[in-house]
Scaffold this motif. Structure first.
Motif, PDB file in Angstrom:
ATOM      1  N   GLU A 290       0.842  -1.212   0.000  1.00 11.93           N
ATOM      2  CA  GLU A 290       0.000   0.000   0.000  1.00 11.93           C
ATOM      3  C   GLU A 290       0.879   1.266   0.000  1.00 11.93           C
ATOM      4  OE1 GLU A 290      -3.186   1.192   0.344  1.00 11.93           O
ATOM      5  OE2 GLU A 290      -4.293  -0.686   0.194  1.00 11.93           O
ATOM      6  N   ALA A 291       1.838   1.292   0.940  1.00 10.58           N
ATOM      7  CA  ALA A 291       2.660   2.501   1.103  1.00 10.58           C
ATOM      8  C   ALA A 291       3.391   2.822  -0.199  1.00 10.58           C
ATOM      9  CB  ALA A 291       3.654   2.300   2.243  1.00 10.58           C
ATOM     10  N   ALA A 292       3.956   1.787  -0.818  1.00 11.04           N
ATOM     11  CA  ALA A 292       4.728   2.011  -2.046  1.00 11.04           C
ATOM     12  C   ALA A 292       3.815   2.415  -3.199  1.00 11.04           C
ATOM     13  CB  ALA A 292       5.488   0.736  -2.406  1.00 11.04           C
ATOM     14  N   ALA A 293       2.638   1.818  -3.255  1.00  7.02           N
ATOM     15  CA  ALA A 293       1.712   2.103  -4.373  1.00  7.02           C
ATOM     16  C   ALA A 293       1.317   3.582  -4.351  1.00  7.02           C
ATOM     17  CB  ALA A 293       0.477   1.208  -4.266  1.00  7.02           C
ATOM     18  N   HIS A 294       0.997   4.086  -3.163  1.00  7.56           N
ATOM     19  CA  HIS A 294       0.560   5.494  -3.090  1.00  7.56           C
ATOM     20  C   HIS A 294       1.728   6.446  -3.361  1.00  7.56           C
ATOM     21  CE1 HIS A 294      -3.545   4.594  -2.042  1.00  7.56           C
ATOM     22  NE2 HIS A 294      -3.086   3.647  -1.232  1.00  7.56           N
ATOM     23  N   ALA A 295       2.930   6.062  -2.900  1.00  3.32           N
ATOM     24  CA  ALA A 295       4.100   6.903  -3.197  1.00  3.32           C
ATOM     25  C   ALA A 295       4.324   6.950  -4.712  1.00  3.32           C
ATOM     26  CB  ALA A 295       5.335   6.348  -2.492  1.00  3.32           C
ATOM     27  N   HIS A 296       4.140   5.804  -5.363  1.00  2.00           N
ATOM     28  CA  HIS A 296       4.351   5.744  -6.819  1.00  2.00           C
ATOM     29  C   HIS A 296       3.327   6.614  -7.553  1.00  2.00           C
ATOM     30  CE1 HIS A 296       6.634   3.882  -9.959  1.00  2.00           C
ATOM     31  NE2 HIS A 296       5.552   3.481 -10.591  1.00  2.00           N
ATOM     32  N   ALA A 297       2.117   6.679  -6.980  1.00  3.72           N
ATOM     33  CA  ALA A 297       1.066   7.492  -7.606  1.00  3.72           C
ATOM     34  C   ALA A 297       1.365   8.982  -7.471  1.00  3.72           C
ATOM     35  CB  ALA A 297      -0.282   7.167  -6.964  1.00  3.72           C
ATOM     36  N   LYS A 311      -7.627   5.340 -25.457  1.00  3.62           N
ATOM     37  CA  LYS A 311      -8.242   4.697 -26.628  1.00  3.62           C
ATOM     38  C   LYS A 311      -7.158   4.544 -27.683  1.00  3.62           C
ATOM     39  CE  LYS A 311     -10.927   7.356 -29.309  1.00  3.62           C
ATOM     40  NZ  LYS A 311     -12.062   8.154 -29.776  1.00  3.62           N
ATOM     41  N   ASP A 312      -7.046   3.366 -28.292  1.00 10.67           N
ATOM     42  CA  ASP A 312      -6.019   3.241 -29.337  1.00 10.67           C
ATOM     43  C   ASP A 312      -6.612   3.578 -30.706  1.00 10.67           C
ATOM     44  OD1 ASP A 312      -7.364   1.015 -30.277  1.00 10.67           O
ATOM     45  OD2 ASP A 312      -5.885  -0.444 -29.562  1.00 10.67           O
ATOM     46  N   GLU A 313      -5.798   3.442 -31.763  1.00 10.97           N
ATOM     47  CA  GLU A 313      -6.260   3.878 -33.085  1.00 10.97           C
ATOM     48  C   GLU A 313      -7.466   3.103 -33.588  1.00 10.97           C
ATOM     49  OE1 GLU A 313      -2.788   3.792 -35.537  1.00 10.97           O
ATOM     50  OE2 GLU A 313      -2.047   5.657 -34.623  1.00 10.97           O
ATOM     51  N   GLU A 314      -7.593   1.845 -33.130  1.00 14.04           N
ATOM     52  CA  GLU A 314      -8.766   1.039 -33.556  1.00 14.04           C
ATOM     53  C   GLU A 314      -9.975   1.275 -32.667  1.00 14.04           C
ATOM     54  OE1 GLU A 314      -5.879  -1.940 -33.486  1.00 14.04           O
ATOM     55  OE2 GLU A 314      -5.353  -0.382 -34.921  1.00 14.04           O
ATOM     56  N   GLY A 315      -9.845   2.165 -31.707  1.00 18.31           N
ATOM     57  CA  GLY A 315     -10.990   2.457 -30.833  1.00 18.31           C
ATOM     58  C   GLY A 315     -11.072   1.525 -29.637  1.00 18.31           C
ATOM     59  N   ASN A 316     -10.051   0.684 -29.425  1.00 17.48           N
ATOM     60  CA  ASN A 316     -10.065  -0.210 -28.259  1.00 17.48           C
ATOM     61  C   ASN A 316      -9.764   0.574 -26.980  1.00 17.48           C
ATOM     62  OD1 ASN A 316     -10.291  -2.596 -29.880  1.00 17.48           O
ATOM     63  ND2 ASN A 316      -8.122  -2.327 -30.394  1.00 17.48           N
ATOM     64  N   LEU A 317     -10.290   0.070 -25.880  1.00 21.20           N
ATOM     65  CA  LEU A 317      -9.939   0.640 -24.582  1.00 21.20           C
ATOM     66  C   LEU A 317      -8.623   0.014 -24.129  1.00 21.20           C
ATOM     67  CD1 LEU A 317     -10.793   2.356 -22.067  1.00 21.20           C
ATOM     68  CD2 LEU A 317     -11.806   0.253 -21.153  1.00 21.20           C
ATOM     69  N   VAL A 318      -7.655   0.866 -23.767  1.00 17.75           N
ATOM     70  CA  VAL A 318      -6.344   0.361 -23.349  1.00 17.75           C
ATOM     71  C   VAL A 318      -6.113   0.724 -21.884  1.00 17.75           C
ATOM     72  CG1 VAL A 318      -3.844   0.452 -23.790  1.00 17.75           C
ATOM     73  CG2 VAL A 318      -5.462   0.682 -25.695  1.00 17.75           C
ATOM     74  N   GLY A 319      -5.847  -0.280 -21.068  1.00 18.24           N
ATOM     75  CA  GLY A 319      -5.604  -0.031 -19.646  1.00 18.24           C
ATOM     76  C   GLY A 319      -4.184  -0.408 -19.267  1.00 18.24           C
ATOM     77  N   GLU A 320      -3.573   0.398 -18.395  1.00 19.51           N
ATOM     78  CA  GLU A 320      -2.196   0.122 -17.949  1.00 19.51           C
ATOM     79  C   GLU A 320      -2.067   0.399 -16.458  1.00 19.51           C
ATOM     80  OE1 GLU A 320       0.717   2.084 -20.949  1.00 19.51           O
ATOM     81  OE2 GLU A 320      -1.298   2.847 -21.354  1.00 19.51           O
ATOM     82  N   LEU A 321      -1.287  -0.437 -15.813  1.00 18.95           N
ATOM     83  CA  LEU A 321      -1.000  -0.213 -14.384  1.00 18.95           C
ATOM     84  C   LEU A 321       0.443  -0.612 -14.107  1.00 18.95           C
ATOM     85  CD1 LEU A 321      -1.809   0.323 -11.397  1.00 18.95           C
ATOM     86  CD2 LEU A 321      -2.641  -2.019 -11.286  1.00 18.95           C
ATOM     87  N   GLU A 322       1.183   0.298 -13.481  1.00 16.98           N
ATOM     88  CA  GLU A 322       2.554  -0.016 -13.044  1.00 16.98           C
ATOM     89  C   GLU A 322       2.652   0.304 -11.553  1.00 16.98           C
ATOM     90  OE1 GLU A 322       6.553   1.458 -14.863  1.00 16.98           O
ATOM     91  OE2 GLU A 322       6.171   2.676 -13.082  1.00 16.98           O
ATOM     92  N   LEU A 323       3.131  -0.645 -10.778  1.00 12.53           N
ATOM     93  CA  LEU A 323       3.278  -0.414  -9.339  1.00 12.53           C
ATOM     94  C   LEU A 323       4.532  -1.091  -8.797  1.00 12.53           C
ATOM     95  CD1 LEU A 323      -0.323  -0.985  -7.871  1.00 12.53           C
ATOM     96  CD2 LEU A 323       0.871   1.191  -8.119  1.00 12.53           C
ATOM     97  N   PRO A 324       5.109  -0.519  -7.742  1.00  9.98           N
ATOM     98  CA  PRO A 324       6.146  -1.263  -7.012  1.00  9.98           C
ATOM     99  C   PRO A 324       5.451  -2.468  -6.377  1.00  9.98           C
ATOM    100  CG  PRO A 324       6.042   1.046  -6.303  1.00  9.98           C
ATOM    101  CD  PRO A 324       4.832   0.797  -7.129  1.00  9.98           C
ATOM    102  N   MET A 325       6.073  -3.609  -6.371  1.00  7.72           N
ATOM    103  CA  MET A 325       5.374  -4.790  -5.849  1.00  7.72           C
ATOM    104  C   MET A 325       6.354  -5.666  -5.071  1.00  7.72           C
ATOM    105  SD  MET A 325       2.408  -5.770  -5.492  1.00  7.72           S
ATOM    106  CE  MET A 325       1.561  -4.545  -6.471  1.00  7.72           C
ATOM    107  N   SER A 326       6.582  -5.247  -3.814  1.00  6.60           N
ATOM    108  CA  SER A 326       7.561  -5.974  -2.993  1.00  6.60           C
ATOM    109  C   SER A 326       6.889  -7.151  -2.286  1.00  6.60           C
ATOM    110  CB  SER A 326       8.183  -5.021  -1.980  1.00  6.60           C
ATOM    111  OG  SER A 326       7.173  -4.461  -1.160  1.00  6.60           O
ATOM    112  N   VAL A 327       6.537  -8.135  -3.070  1.00  8.98           N
ATOM    113  CA  VAL A 327       5.919  -9.338  -2.489  1.00  8.98           C
ATOM    114  C   VAL A 327       6.860 -10.525  -2.672  1.00  8.98           C
ATOM    115  CG1 VAL A 327       3.516  -8.638  -2.769  1.00  8.98           C
ATOM    116  CG2 VAL A 327       4.715  -9.745  -4.679  1.00  8.98           C
ATOM    117  N   GLY A 328       6.639 -11.553  -1.862  1.00 10.43           N
ATOM    118  CA  GLY A 328       7.488 -12.734  -1.965  1.00 10.43           C
ATOM    119  C   GLY A 328       6.677 -14.004  -2.058  1.00 10.43           C
TER     120      GLY A 328
END
Ligand code: NDP
Length: 429
Positions: A290-297, A311-328
């Motif tokens: 949580e802490a890292a995700a909010h700092a990244h935001a 929206k891409d050129e074909e009209g598709n919806l494009v979603g992206e998410l990048e987060l720090p993820m310190s899991v093991g």
């Protein structure tokens, strides 16, 4: 598991779901006992995990279905008390699956250890002295954790900064070392703290200052995971809305979050609704994530949306998410919590990198679930349907009564415990 598509799973009773799961997964008798018992985490184990134990605090454990990430199916264990999260994640995962699934990637699992040095007689000279000995400090770090090096991890790099250079206060000016450590499949907090502490005496000698803090940074910005999806509008169509309308509504909602912290916090909370349950179920440190995700935001200096929708050129919806993820996938409470171990078995990931990628895919799905609902009917319709069941339970409904009372609450548009109590009384007369 071979497939994450289990049609009608939500309509089954708990026993039926358990039976099906045991057919799909090769649980040992011991695992079944833990997973399906009344006390999945024994008090004896709990007493070894934290202090002053008086009991345990169970959460519902559900399965997020339909997830396909980089072509592989994942059944996602999710521990959460909030209604509609698991349903929404599974619903969106089905749409994305029909669009080809999620695409994800992860960086190497490089975490950061920080060492704070104060009171150096000459900070510039101290910085130079540390940098001159960079290689030997990295060697020392690795010598303090040979098992990590044997696994292919260990310290890789070191950086030094002077903070508050102009400060007149003895408390202000400080030298900060960052030691970058590949923690392989562990989250790495203890590993890093051990290494940081082991370097402190040498750092004091080199800098002629005093070392105070020696601890990991939870802002794991070199341990990132990314997920994306591309959805043709026809897959977004819903009652009363064309796919294009839904797509545009989602993008408008994203732009709102990207431009306004008041909205972004709620938007991002919705993303963490998907992320926390899997982080918790897999025995990982959700406060760190949580802490890292909010700092990244807030990495650009302004708190904004964790996701991006366009929206891409074909009209598709494009979603992206990048987060720090310190899991093991090893270490911490994973090795002691029996359900966490079983959750790893259900999820079937081979590395921490793979786990991190599934987690961000779930976060992206959760966000689309919320935005799609918000951009169309609003979330209350679906949410309240599920919420009404908790209200019915709070009012004392049990067994089959729960659904009957919940439906009455919805029909009468009064989802309140007081109303539910009246209905329970009426029902039990
Ligand atoms: P551990 O202390 O359990 O360390 C993980 C251990 O797993 C390693 O030391 C290693 O032991 C073993 N291991 C086995 N296989 C692997 C592998 N493939 N890759 C890496 N290690 C492996 O856990 P962490 O260091 O990950 O620390 C996580 C815990 O620390 C969490 O519970 C967290 O809550 C807590 N914590 C968090 C803090 C924070 O976030 N600020 C601060 C302090 C603690 P060996 O090499 O001996 O085999």
């Amino acid at each position: 598991m071979e497939t994450s598509r289990i049609p009608g799973f939500y309509k089954m009773g708990v026993d039926e779901r358990r039976e099906l799961l045991t057919k799909m997964e090769s649980f040992t008798e011991e695992e079944k006992e833990y997973l399906f018992s009344k006390e999945p985490l024994g008090t004896d184990t709990a007493d070894k995990m934290i202090e002053n134990v008086i009991g345990t605090f169970p959460l519902p454990l559900g399965l997020g279905l339909n997830f396909q990430v980089n072509g592989k199916d994942y059944v996602v264990p999710m521990a959460i008390e909030e209604p509609s999260v698991v349903a929404s994640a599974s619903y969106i995962a089905k749409i994305v699956r029909n669009a080809g699934g999620f695409t994800t990637e992860a960086t190497d699992r490089v975490m950061i250890g920080q060492i704070q040095v104060v009171g150096c007689p000459d900070f510039e000279a101290a910085k130079e002295a540390v940098l001159k000995e960079k290689d030997s400090l990295i060697e020392d770090a690795n010598a303090s954790y040979p098992s990590l090096v044997a696994r292919g991890g260990g310290a890789e790099d070191l950086e030094v900064r002077i903070l508050n250079e102009e400060s007149d206060s003895i408390y202000g000016k400080m030298l900060i070392l960052h030691i970058y450590i590949n923690t392989c499949d562990a989250m790495g907090a203890n590993i890093i703290n051990t290494i940081a502490e082991s370097l402190a005496p040498t750092v004091e000698k080199l800098t002629k200052g005093k070392v105070y803090l020696r601890i990991l940074s939870n802002y794991a910005d070199r341990c990132l995971a990314r997920a994306s999806c591309v959805i043709p509008p026809h897959l977004l169509e819903s009652k009363g809305y064309t796919g294009e309308e839904v797509r545009d509504g989602v993008i408008h909602a994203y732009e709102f979050a990207a431009s306004d912290p008041y909205r972004a916090v709620t938007h991002n909370k919705g993303i963490m609704n998907g992320i926390d349950p899997i982080v918790i179920a897999t025995g990982n440190d959700w406060r760190a994530v949580e802490a890292a995700a909010h700092a990244h935001a807030a990495r650009d200096g302004k708190y904004g949306s964790m996701t991006k929708w366009s929206k891409d050129e074909e009209g598709n919806l494009v979603g992206e998410l990048e987060l720090p993820m310190s899991v093991g996938t090893v270490g911490g409470s994973i090795r002691v919590h029996p359900i966490a171990k079983i959750a790893h078995k259900i999820l079937d990931v081979e590395s921490a990198q793979e786990l991190a990628q599934v987690i961000v895919a779930v976060g992206l799905a959760q966000n689309l679930g919320a935005l799609k609902a918000l951009a169309t009917d609003g979330i209350q319709k679906g949410h309240m349907a599920l919420h009404s069941r908790s209200v019915a339970i709070a009012a004392g409904a049990t067994g089959e009564m729960i659904d009957i009372i919940a439906e009455r609450l919805i029909d009468e548009k009064e989802i309140r415990v007081g109303k539910a109590k009246e209905l329970v009384e009426e029902y039990t007369k």
